[in-house]
Design an enzyme around this catalytic site. Sequence first.
Site, mmCIF file in Angstrom:
data_model
loop_
_atom_site.group_PDB
_atom_site.id
_atom_site.type_symbol
_atom_site.label_atom_id
_atom_site.label_comp_id
_atom_site.label_asym_id
_atom_site.label_seq_id
_atom_site.Cartn_x
_atom_site.Cartn_y
_atom_site.Cartn_z
ATOM 1 N N LYS A 43 0.591 -1.380 -0.149
ATOM 2 C CA LYS A 43 0.453 0.541 -0.130
ATOM 3 C C LYS A 43 0.935 1.256 0.104
ATOM 4 C CE LYS A 43 -1.931 2.169 3.931
ATOM 5 N NZ LYS A 43 -1.130 3.250 4.166
ATOM 6 N N ASN A 44 1.696 1.375 1.303
ATOM 7 C CA ASN A 44 2.794 2.162 0.727
ATOM 8 C C ASN A 44 3.682 3.227 -0.400
ATOM 9 O OD1 ASN A 44 1.482 3.697 3.248
ATOM 10 N ND2 ASN A 44 2.355 2.024 4.911
ATOM 11 N N ARG B 133 1.994 13.748 13.826
ATOM 12 C CA ARG B 133 2.694 13.594 12.512
ATOM 13 C C ARG B 133 2.871 14.847 11.389
ATOM 14 N NH1 ARG B 133 -0.521 8.284 10.204
ATOM 15 N NH2 ARG B 133 1.061 8.050 9.389
ATOM 16 N N CYS C 286 -4.272 7.943 9.554
ATOM 17 C CA CYS C 286 -4.516 7.696 11.143
ATOM 18 C C CYS C 286 -4.119 8.220 12.775
ATOM 19 C CB CYS C 286 -3.304 6.179 11.259
ATOM 20 S SG CYS C 286 -4.508 5.139 10.482
ATOM 21 N N ARG D 99 -8.843 0.782 4.777
ATOM 22 C CA ARG D 99 -7.762 1.561 4.551
ATOM 23 C C ARG D 99 -5.945 0.529 4.015
ATOM 24 N NH1 ARG D 99 -6.148 5.777 7.986
ATOM 25 N NH2 ARG D 99 -4.527 5.815 5.834
ATOM 26 N N ASP E 166 4.720 -0.084 12.045
ATOM 27 C CA ASP E 166 3.707 -0.344 11.385
ATOM 28 C C ASP E 166 3.421 -1.818 11.903
ATOM 29 O OD1 ASP E 166 2.447 2.261 10.668
ATOM 30 O OD2 ASP E 166 2.809 1.276 8.305
HETATM 31 C C1 UD1 Z 1 5.147 6.651 6.868
HETATM 32 C C2 UD1 Z 1 3.746 5.123 6.167
HETATM 33 C C3 UD1 Z 1 3.270 4.792 7.698
HETATM 34 C C4 UD1 Z 1 4.258 4.517 8.636
HETATM 35 C C5 UD1 Z 1 5.851 5.224 8.816
HETATM 36 C C6 UD1 Z 1 6.908 5.177 9.642
HETATM 37 C C7 UD1 Z 1 2.506 6.250 4.413
HETATM 38 C C8 UD1 Z 1 1.625 6.003 3.967
HETATM 39 N N1 UD1 Z 1 2.610 5.994 5.730
HETATM 40 O O1 UD1 Z 1 4.013 7.598 7.784
HETATM 41 O O2 UD1 Z 1 1.917 3.206 7.673
HETATM 42 O O3 UD1 Z 1 3.432 3.788 10.088
HETATM 43 O O4 UD1 Z 1 5.802 5.883 7.527
HETATM 44 O O5 UD1 Z 1 7.445 3.705 8.949
HETATM 45 O O6 UD1 Z 1 3.762 5.995 3.770
HETATM 46 N N2 UD1 Z 1 8.112 13.338 10.828
HETATM 47 C C9 UD1 Z 1 8.634 15.052 11.248
HETATM 48 N N3 UD1 Z 1 8.507 15.867 10.111
HETATM 49 C C10 UD1 Z 1 7.907 15.489 9.021
HETATM 50 C C11 UD1 Z 1 7.861 13.748 8.592
HETATM 51 C C12 UD1 Z 1 8.140 13.792 9.385
HETATM 52 O O7 UD1 Z 1 8.912 15.507 12.395
HETATM 53 O O8 UD1 Z 1 7.906 16.288 8.091
HETATM 54 C C13 UD1 Z 1 8.255 12.918 11.563
HETATM 55 C C14 UD1 Z 1 7.520 11.797 12.180
HETATM 56 O O9 UD1 Z 1 5.793 12.952 13.611
HETATM 57 C C15 UD1 Z 1 6.956 10.605 13.161
HETATM 58 C C16 UD1 Z 1 8.732 10.167 11.743
HETATM 59 O O10 UD1 Z 1 8.868 11.907 11.512
HETATM 60 O O11 UD1 Z 1 7.636 10.637 14.354
HETATM 61 C C17 UD1 Z 1 8.327 9.154 11.143
HETATM 62 O O12 UD1 Z 1 7.349 9.647 10.339
HETATM 63 P P1 UD1 Z 1 7.539 9.671 8.938
HETATM 64 O O13 UD1 Z 1 7.955 8.185 8.398
HETATM 65 O O14 UD1 Z 1 7.268 10.293 8.066
HETATM 66 O O15 UD1 Z 1 5.451 8.526 8.275
HETATM 67 P P2 UD1 Z 1 5.001 8.893 7.439
HETATM 68 O O16 UD1 Z 1 5.089 8.459 5.913
HETATM 69 O O17 UD1 Z 1 3.193 10.337 7.649
#
Ligand code: UD1
Length: 430
Positions: free
Chosen positions: A22-23, A122, A117, A397, A305
């Site tokens: 999915k991701n 985030r 979620c 989802r 996850d």
């Molecule tokens: C993606 C996945 C999600 C998974 C996560 C971590 C998708 C659609 N979702 O979420 O299923 O749980 O990776 O493997 O692919 N952060 C910041 N600033 C930013 C971006 C992130 O501080 O600009 C922090 C987040 O709060 C979190 C960490 O970085 O603590 C990791 O987040 P991230 O890897 O970006 O997660 P997602 O891409 O939202």
Amino acid sequence: MEQYIVKGGNPLVGEVEIGGAKNAALGILAASVMTSEPVTIENLPDVRDTAVLIQAMESIGTKITRIDRHTVMVNASNIDSMTIDDGYIKKIRASYYMLGSLLGRFGTAQVALPGGCNIGSRPIDQHLKGFRALGAKVEVSRGMISAQTDALVGNHIYMDVVTVGATINVMLAATLAVGKTIIENAAKEPHVVDVANFLNSMGANIKGAGTDVIRIKGVERLHGTTYSIIPDQIEAGTFMFAAAITKGDVMIRNVIPKHLESISAKLIEIGCEIEEFDDCLRVVAPRRLSNTQVKTLPYPGFPTDMQPQIATTLALSEGISIVTESIFENRFKYVGELLRMGANIKVEGNTAIIEGVDGFTGAMISAPDLRAGAALVLAALVADGFTTIDDIKYIERGYEDFPEKMRQLGACIEKVETDRDIQKFKLKVG
Ligand code: UD1
């Protein structure tokens, strides 16, 4: 209201086929609008998140033809808007990838702030920082993110945290920037590599995906391609834990065992037997499992996850286990539901202290988010009696045909809508 009803007690036995990731699919779908030539995407999972993104892509003029359930052809030659403000899109996290792809191709994009979620605050500061470093003017106002530039220019970007989303998003935009971009402290998840491979198959020049330094030489244009998405690491891991928690014996087909190493290692540590083949894995849980300690980490560490699924399994294992969540701060909301089923878990900050109990009892529970919802289904599979699970929209989802795949392995589970359906199920299974 749609629910799952489960009668616990059956060990899962048999074979299950894992779908596309999915991701990875979300990044690849977004990237497919970066060329005006047709792009064919295979092994696309048929889940709600991909359906929502497809709808958003169509809302700006992308033509998407479904060849079969898991194959689409994307034609983005007639995109007529760079604004995605569909109320729907706010529900998914990956809506933000449309910023990277549209900004890369057209130099402008406006996308509603992402949802997804509720597992923590985030933030998206690293995405915005990356776009700004490439020369875009970025603003957030009235629930929309706007990014604009006359020309994107490559730059050296250091990510302050390891983030999958920002790594992919900046990679998308930088693919069509002028000159060279280096992303340091990049995420190494399999889906980051898959999106990079997809872009390279369209003519991009991206090196180093899968390491923490990604080097991108901007190209002038991308061309059409046909690409098959990698198998879903988390769907596979969920079925591995479903086999483990039910003391079952399951062959999990169409996986990349390398992507599952951190999950396999933990399962072996707590007493499962794992047999590895080229593209499948067999998980056997012959006896009650034992305790362990686990901390979620970016890849190749144990995935966040998979945290609810391992914690749920440990809640029935012998002894005291410790699960530490280091990626998202609000990812233990399912614990309250497990307590209702008889688990003994105490959450202190980002740590769950789990004292294994002998069994769960069926209850009426709700899925608080996607992966936690799947973990609660695992709990229901072994609970004594009937469990109903609400809010299954979260589970849908990210899991295709979840009850069907579980049923094929011998689980007693059905999707129901009314009290009558529930009564019918209870009469049928006794
Ligand atoms: C993606 C996945 C999600 C998974 C996560 C971590 C998708 C659609 N979702 O979420 O299923 O749980 O990776 O493997 O692919 N952060 C910041 N600033 C930013 C971006 C992130 O501080 O600009 C922090 C987040 O709060 C979190 C960490 O970085 O603590 C990791 O987040 P991230 O890897 O970006 O997660 P997602 O891409 O939202």
